[in-house]
Design a protein around this motif. Structure first.
Motif, PDB file in Angstrom:
ATOM      1  N   THR A  19      50.380  40.521  39.513  1.00 49.79           N
ATOM      2  CA  THR A  19      50.485  41.934  39.855  1.00 49.79           C
ATOM      3  C   THR A  19      49.125  42.411  40.353  1.00 49.79           C
ATOM      4  O   THR A  19      48.100  41.742  40.154  1.00 49.79           O
ATOM      5  CB  THR A  19      50.880  42.776  38.634  1.00 49.79           C
ATOM      6  OG1 THR A  19      49.826  42.677  37.661  1.00 49.79           O
ATOM      7  CG2 THR A  19      52.201  42.316  38.043  1.00 49.79           C
ATOM      8  N   ARG A  20      49.119  43.563  40.964  1.00 56.92           N
ATOM      9  CA  ARG A  20      47.834  44.136  41.408  1.00 56.92           C
ATOM     10  C   ARG A  20      46.903  44.339  40.215  1.00 56.92           C
ATOM     11  O   ARG A  20      45.705  44.074  40.312  1.00 56.92           O
ATOM     12  CB  ARG A  20      48.060  45.460  42.132  1.00 56.92           C
ATOM     13  CG  ARG A  20      48.676  45.295  43.499  1.00 56.92           C
ATOM     14  CD  ARG A  20      48.861  46.634  44.171  1.00 56.92           C
ATOM     15  NE  ARG A  20      49.476  46.456  45.481  1.00 56.92           N
ATOM     16  CZ  ARG A  20      49.366  47.323  46.461  1.00 56.92           C
ATOM     17  NH1 ARG A  20      48.708  48.449  46.299  1.00 56.92           N
ATOM     18  NH2 ARG A  20      49.952  47.080  47.622  1.00 56.92           N
ATOM     19  N   LYS A  21      47.458  44.809  39.130  1.00 59.74           N
ATOM     20  CA  LYS A  21      46.651  45.045  37.929  1.00 59.74           C
ATOM     21  C   LYS A  21      46.017  43.748  37.438  1.00 59.74           C
ATOM     22  O   LYS A  21      44.813  43.691  37.158  1.00 59.74           O
ATOM     23  CB  LYS A  21      47.528  45.660  36.829  1.00 59.74           C
ATOM     24  CG  LYS A  21      46.803  45.910  35.536  1.00 59.74           C
ATOM     25  CD  LYS A  21      47.746  46.483  34.491  1.00 59.74           C
ATOM     26  CE  LYS A  21      47.041  46.651  33.162  1.00 59.74           C
ATOM     27  NZ  LYS A  21      47.947  47.144  32.126  1.00 59.74           N
ATOM     28  N   ASP A  22      46.815  42.686  37.350  1.00 58.69           N
ATOM     29  CA  ASP A  22      46.308  41.402  36.856  1.00 58.69           C
ATOM     30  C   ASP A  22      45.331  40.766  37.836  1.00 58.69           C
ATOM     31  O   ASP A  22      44.332  40.160  37.430  1.00 58.69           O
ATOM     32  CB  ASP A  22      47.467  40.446  36.574  1.00 58.69           C
ATOM     33  CG  ASP A  22      48.304  40.877  35.381  1.00 58.69           C
ATOM     34  OD1 ASP A  22      47.807  41.649  34.532  1.00 58.69           O
ATOM     35  OD2 ASP A  22      49.470  40.453  35.302  1.00 58.69           O
ATOM     36  N   GLN A  31      41.523  48.396  39.786  1.00 59.57           N
ATOM     37  CA  GLN A  31      42.768  48.266  40.542  1.00 59.57           C
ATOM     38  C   GLN A  31      42.733  49.146  41.786  1.00 59.57           C
ATOM     39  O   GLN A  31      43.244  48.771  42.836  1.00 59.57           O
ATOM     40  CB  GLN A  31      43.979  48.624  39.683  1.00 59.57           C
ATOM     41  CG  GLN A  31      45.291  48.396  40.421  1.00 59.57           C
ATOM     42  CD  GLN A  31      46.512  48.683  39.584  1.00 59.57           C
ATOM     43  OE1 GLN A  31      46.441  48.726  38.367  1.00 59.57           O
ATOM     44  NE2 GLN A  31      47.631  48.867  40.243  1.00 59.57           N
ATOM     45  N   ASP A  35      43.586  48.139  45.579  1.00 64.01           N
ATOM     46  CA  ASP A  35      44.560  48.913  46.356  1.00 64.01           C
ATOM     47  C   ASP A  35      43.984  49.315  47.722  1.00 64.01           C
ATOM     48  O   ASP A  35      44.677  49.248  48.732  1.00 64.01           O
ATOM     49  CB  ASP A  35      44.994  50.163  45.598  1.00 64.01           C
ATOM     50  CG  ASP A  35      45.861  49.851  44.386  1.00 64.01           C
ATOM     51  OD1 ASP A  35      46.412  48.737  44.306  1.00 64.01           O
ATOM     52  OD2 ASP A  35      45.981  50.731  43.510  1.00 64.01           O
TER      53      ASP A  35
END
Length: 74
Positions: A19-22, A31, A35
């Motif tokens: 994921t973007r977070k990970d 993050q 982004d």
């Protein structure tokens, strides 16, 4: 040569669909920074990655490939 966005998205997929977070955590960045790197260049919030980030992502990918090879040999 891949665009910045293509490079990052492909890296996320190659790392198991992060994921973007990970992925941001793996890179050690916020993050929101990730982004902005993933935005199209026409966006007002788009930011170019420093060359060091390109190198870091390549190193992370190479490390994961090496881990996979070693695991297959074990």
């Amino acid at each position: 040569m891949a665009t910045q966005q293509e490079f990052l998205r492909e890296a996320m997929l190659n790392l198991g669909g992060l994921t973007r977070k990970d992925f941001a955590a793996r890179l050690g960045c916020a993050q929101r920074t990730l982004d902005k790197w993933l935005l199209p260049p026409t966006s007002n919030d788009f930011r170019n990655m420093d060359e060091t980030v390109w190198v870091l992502v390549r190193e992370i990918l190479a490390h994961e490939q090496l881990k996979t090879k070693v695991a297959k040999l074990s």
